[in-house]
Design an enzyme around this catalytic site. Structure first.
Site, PDB file in Angstrom:
ATOM      1  N   LYS A  37       0.848  -1.202   0.000  1.00 48.89           N
ATOM      2  CA  LYS A  37       0.000   0.000   0.000  1.00 48.89           C
ATOM      3  C   LYS A  37       0.882   1.252   0.000  1.00 48.89           C
ATOM      4  CE  LYS A  37      -0.483  -0.500   5.001  1.00 48.89           C
ATOM      5  NZ  LYS A  37      -0.951   0.355   6.050  1.00 48.89           N
ATOM      6  N   ARG A 135      -8.986   0.124  16.271  1.00 53.06           N
ATOM      7  CA  ARG A 135      -9.154   0.681  14.930  1.00 53.06           C
ATOM      8  C   ARG A 135     -10.228  -0.136  14.229  1.00 53.06           C
ATOM      9  NH1 ARG A 135      -3.755   1.391  11.237  1.00 53.06           N
ATOM     10  NH2 ARG A 135      -4.287  -0.724  10.638  1.00 53.06           N
ATOM     11  N   HIS A 164      -4.785  -7.067  13.818  1.00 51.53           N
ATOM     12  CA  HIS A 164      -3.573  -6.254  13.638  1.00 51.53           C
ATOM     13  C   HIS A 164      -3.024  -5.856  14.997  1.00 51.53           C
ATOM     14  CE1 HIS A 164      -0.791  -3.898  11.345  1.00 51.53           C
ATOM     15  NE2 HIS A 164      -1.232  -2.732  11.769  1.00 51.53           N
ATOM     16  N   ARG A 220       1.802 -10.628   7.249  1.00 48.27           N
ATOM     17  CA  ARG A 220       1.611  -9.425   6.425  1.00 48.27           C
ATOM     18  C   ARG A 220       2.759  -8.459   6.690  1.00 48.27           C
ATOM     19  NH1 ARG A 220      -3.188  -9.471   9.367  1.00 48.27           N
ATOM     20  NH2 ARG A 220      -2.530  -7.494  10.294  1.00 48.27           N
ATOM     21  N   TYR A 264      14.612  31.979   1.564  1.00 48.17           N
ATOM     22  CA  TYR A 264      13.461  32.764   2.029  1.00 48.17           C
ATOM     23  C   TYR A 264      13.606  33.124   3.502  1.00 48.17           C
ATOM     24  CZ  TYR A 264      10.962  31.359  -2.212  1.00 48.17           C
ATOM     25  OH  TYR A 264      10.582  31.170  -3.514  1.00 48.17           O
ATOM     26  N   CYS A 309      13.186  25.114   0.274  1.00 46.96           N
ATOM     27  CA  CYS A 309      12.208  25.703  -0.652  1.00 46.96           C
ATOM     28  C   CYS A 309      11.371  24.576  -1.284  1.00 46.96           C
ATOM     29  CB  CYS A 309      12.916  26.477  -1.750  1.00 46.96           C
ATOM     30  SG  CYS A 309      14.158  27.634  -1.172  1.00 46.96           S
ATOM     31  N   MET A 310      10.451  24.952  -2.172  1.00 48.30           N
ATOM     32  CA  MET A 310       9.566  23.943  -2.763  1.00 48.30           C
ATOM     33  C   MET A 310      10.332  22.891  -3.578  1.00 48.30           C
ATOM     34  SD  MET A 310       6.240  24.526  -5.192  1.00 48.30           S
ATOM     35  CE  MET A 310       5.471  25.676  -4.079  1.00 48.30           C
ATOM     36  N   ASP A 311      11.306  23.352  -4.365  1.00 42.91           N
ATOM     37  CA  ASP A 311      12.007  22.432  -5.273  1.00 42.91           C
ATOM     38  C   ASP A 311      13.510  22.403  -5.043  1.00 42.91           C
ATOM     39  OD1 ASP A 311       9.491  22.520  -6.860  1.00 42.91           O
ATOM     40  OD2 ASP A 311      10.208  24.557  -7.233  1.00 42.91           O
TER      41      ASP A 311
HETATM   42  C1  LIG Z   1      -3.505  -4.189   8.496  1.00 47.90           C
HETATM   43  C2  LIG Z   1      -2.032  -4.081   8.246  1.00 47.90           C
HETATM   44  N1  LIG Z   1      -1.306  -5.203   8.146  1.00 47.90           N
HETATM   45  C3  LIG Z   1       0.023  -5.168   7.937  1.00 47.90           C
HETATM   46  C4  LIG Z   1       0.701  -3.963   7.835  1.00 47.90           C
HETATM   47  C5  LIG Z   1       2.192  -3.960   7.633  1.00 47.90           C
HETATM   48  O1  LIG Z   1       2.832  -3.429   8.762  1.00 47.90           O
HETATM   49  P1  LIG Z   1       4.415  -3.283   8.814  1.00 47.90           P
HETATM   50  O2  LIG Z   1       4.768  -2.271   7.771  1.00 47.90           O
HETATM   51  O3  LIG Z   1       4.692  -2.781  10.184  1.00 47.90           O
HETATM   52  O4  LIG Z   1       4.989  -4.613   8.518  1.00 47.90           O
HETATM   53  C6  LIG Z   1      -0.020  -2.780   7.946  1.00 47.90           C
HETATM   54  C7  LIG Z   1       0.700  -1.497   7.854  1.00 47.90           C
HETATM   55  O5  LIG Z   1       0.386  -0.506   8.386  1.00 47.90           O
HETATM   56  C8  LIG Z   1      -1.420  -2.834   8.167  1.00 47.90           C
HETATM   57  O6  LIG Z   1      -2.149  -1.723   8.285  1.00 47.90           O
END
Ligand SMILES: Cc1ncc(COP(=O)(O)O)c(C=O)c1O
Length: 371
Positions: A37, A135, A164, A220, A264, A309-311
């Site tokens: 992600k 959450r 999680h 995960r 700036y 700065c921005m860039d």
């Molecule tokens: C639901 C869930 N699983 C797994 C992960 C992976 O976590 P990490 O990057 O700490 O391995 C995340 C990351 O935020 C997550 O939100």
């Protein structure tokens, strides 16, 4: 590497990502879901996912359905789970593209089932449990009743159950053990009612490395696959390798007279005649607008001076007299014997390595190679 044409870019070592995933797989002893992600934590969504698949990742995890669809459009065929909320109107797309969604609310589960039925397909779902994160998810104590109702819904396939961890990256294991205990109790209940799904999962990177009992059927992993440490208390094994180097160029080198303001609002004044360089990176790239940043030029650590700065930003080059226009500047990563880590930048910015790499903007060119 085709970096000559760029002024601010990322070099991403897919070999490092593959190495880290293979090691995570060995450590966990169960399949790995590569969490890609947020544009692969800044490393690039599709390229990271391809590397992950190449290293034997069984799954990809994303936060949003659009990320999942981008993986499918790129031709990736491995199972993909959307870890976050999905609006009901996107269910047909999930069904058509064989994307698994998470559910934790019965009204939504019913609507998802209706949508899936209406489009003539079946939707794979993973039920999300809140074992203590506070959450997304339903409480494990309510889980058995929920699952019994869920499996009665036509057009849904109950594929997974997950939770999680909130504090697996800390030294004190107490909260993680409490969360795992709550979740395990539910898994036992599902098992005894013959309702255990194929994929039970709970571990992020820190719990994969430090809590064997969290591994269940699948781990995960996000931060560790990129070679970044979950935290100072829960580091990766030393054989893990960071994948990302952030570079820019020196675009000007000149002397400013003593007492000259820089940038700036003159947030820096030269105290003597100073050699000041300009670097082609700014806050629009993800380089924070703060004082006290640092960089590497010709293997030497130098200070960023004045406001970012921005860039662009300015650097103090007195310690590197040989520096010249066109030189590579490293903001994150190794140059010669010197290194700047994402963890170090995170500490300087008052945040964590996760936020540093997730903040790397799209306009930074990403160059991929495999070591
Ligand atoms: C639901 C869930 N699983 C797994 C992960 C992976 O976590 P990490 O990057 O700490 O391995 C995340 C990351 O935020 C997550 O939100």
């Amino acid at each position: 590497m085709q970096s000559e044409q760029y002024t601010s870019w990322l070099e991403i070592d897919l070999g490092a990502i593959k190495n880290n995933i293979r090691q995570l797989k060995d450590i966990a002893g169960v399949p790995v879901m590569a969490v890609v992600k947020a544009n692969g934590y800044g490393h690039g969504l599709v390229e990271t996912a391809r590397a992950a698949a190449g290293a034997g990742s069984a799954w990809c995890g994303v936060a949003r359905i659009d990320e999942a669809l981008a993986l499918r459009q790129a031709g990736l065929t491995l199972p993909v789970l959307v870890l976050g909320f999905t609006p009901t109107c996107r269910v047909a797309e999930a069904v058509r593209n064989d994307i698994s969604l998470c559910v934790y609310d019965m009204n939504y589960a019913r609507e998802y089932a209706r949508e899936a039925h209406d489009c003539g397909g079946r939707l794979k779902v993973h039920v999300k449990f809140d074992s203590g994160m506070g959450r997304l998810g339903l409480f494990p104590e309510d889980g058995l009743d929920f699952v019994k109702e869920l499996v009665e819904l036509n057009a849904l396939d109950f594929e997974g159950a997950f939770t999680h961890m909130a504090r697996a990256d800390e030294t004190d294991p107490q909260i993680t053990l409490w969360q795992l205990g709550r979740f395990q109790k539910l898994v036992d209940q599902l098992e005894s009612c013959k309702l255990r799904p194929s994929w039970v999962h709970a571990a992020n990177s820190a719990s994969t490395l430090y809590f064997p009992q969290a591994r269940f059927d699948l781990v995960r992993c996000g931060i560790s696959i990129y070679g970044l440490h979950p935290s100072a208390e829960t580091p990766n094994p030393q054989t893990f390798r960071p994948a990302l180097t952030w570079k820019a160029r020196l675009t000007s080198v000149k002397y400013l007279t003593a007492g000259h303001g820089v940038g700036y609002n003159y947030r820096y004044y030269t105290s003597a005649r100073e050699r000041i360089g300009v670097v082609s990176v700014g806050y629009a790239d993800g380089f924070r607008r703060r004082l006290g940043n640092f960089a590497l030029v010709r293997g030497q650590r130098i200070n960023v001076v004045g406001g970012v700065c921005m860039d662009q930003c300015m650097v103090q080059l007195d310690a590197v007299p040989e520096a010249q226009i066109g030189d590579e500047v490293v903001l994150l990563g190794r140059q010669g014997d010197s290194v700047i880590t994402a963890e170090e930048i995170g500490a300087a910015w008052g945040t964590i390595n996760y936020e540093v790499v997730c903040g790397l903007e799209d306009r930074l060119q990403r160059i991929y190679y495999e070591s």
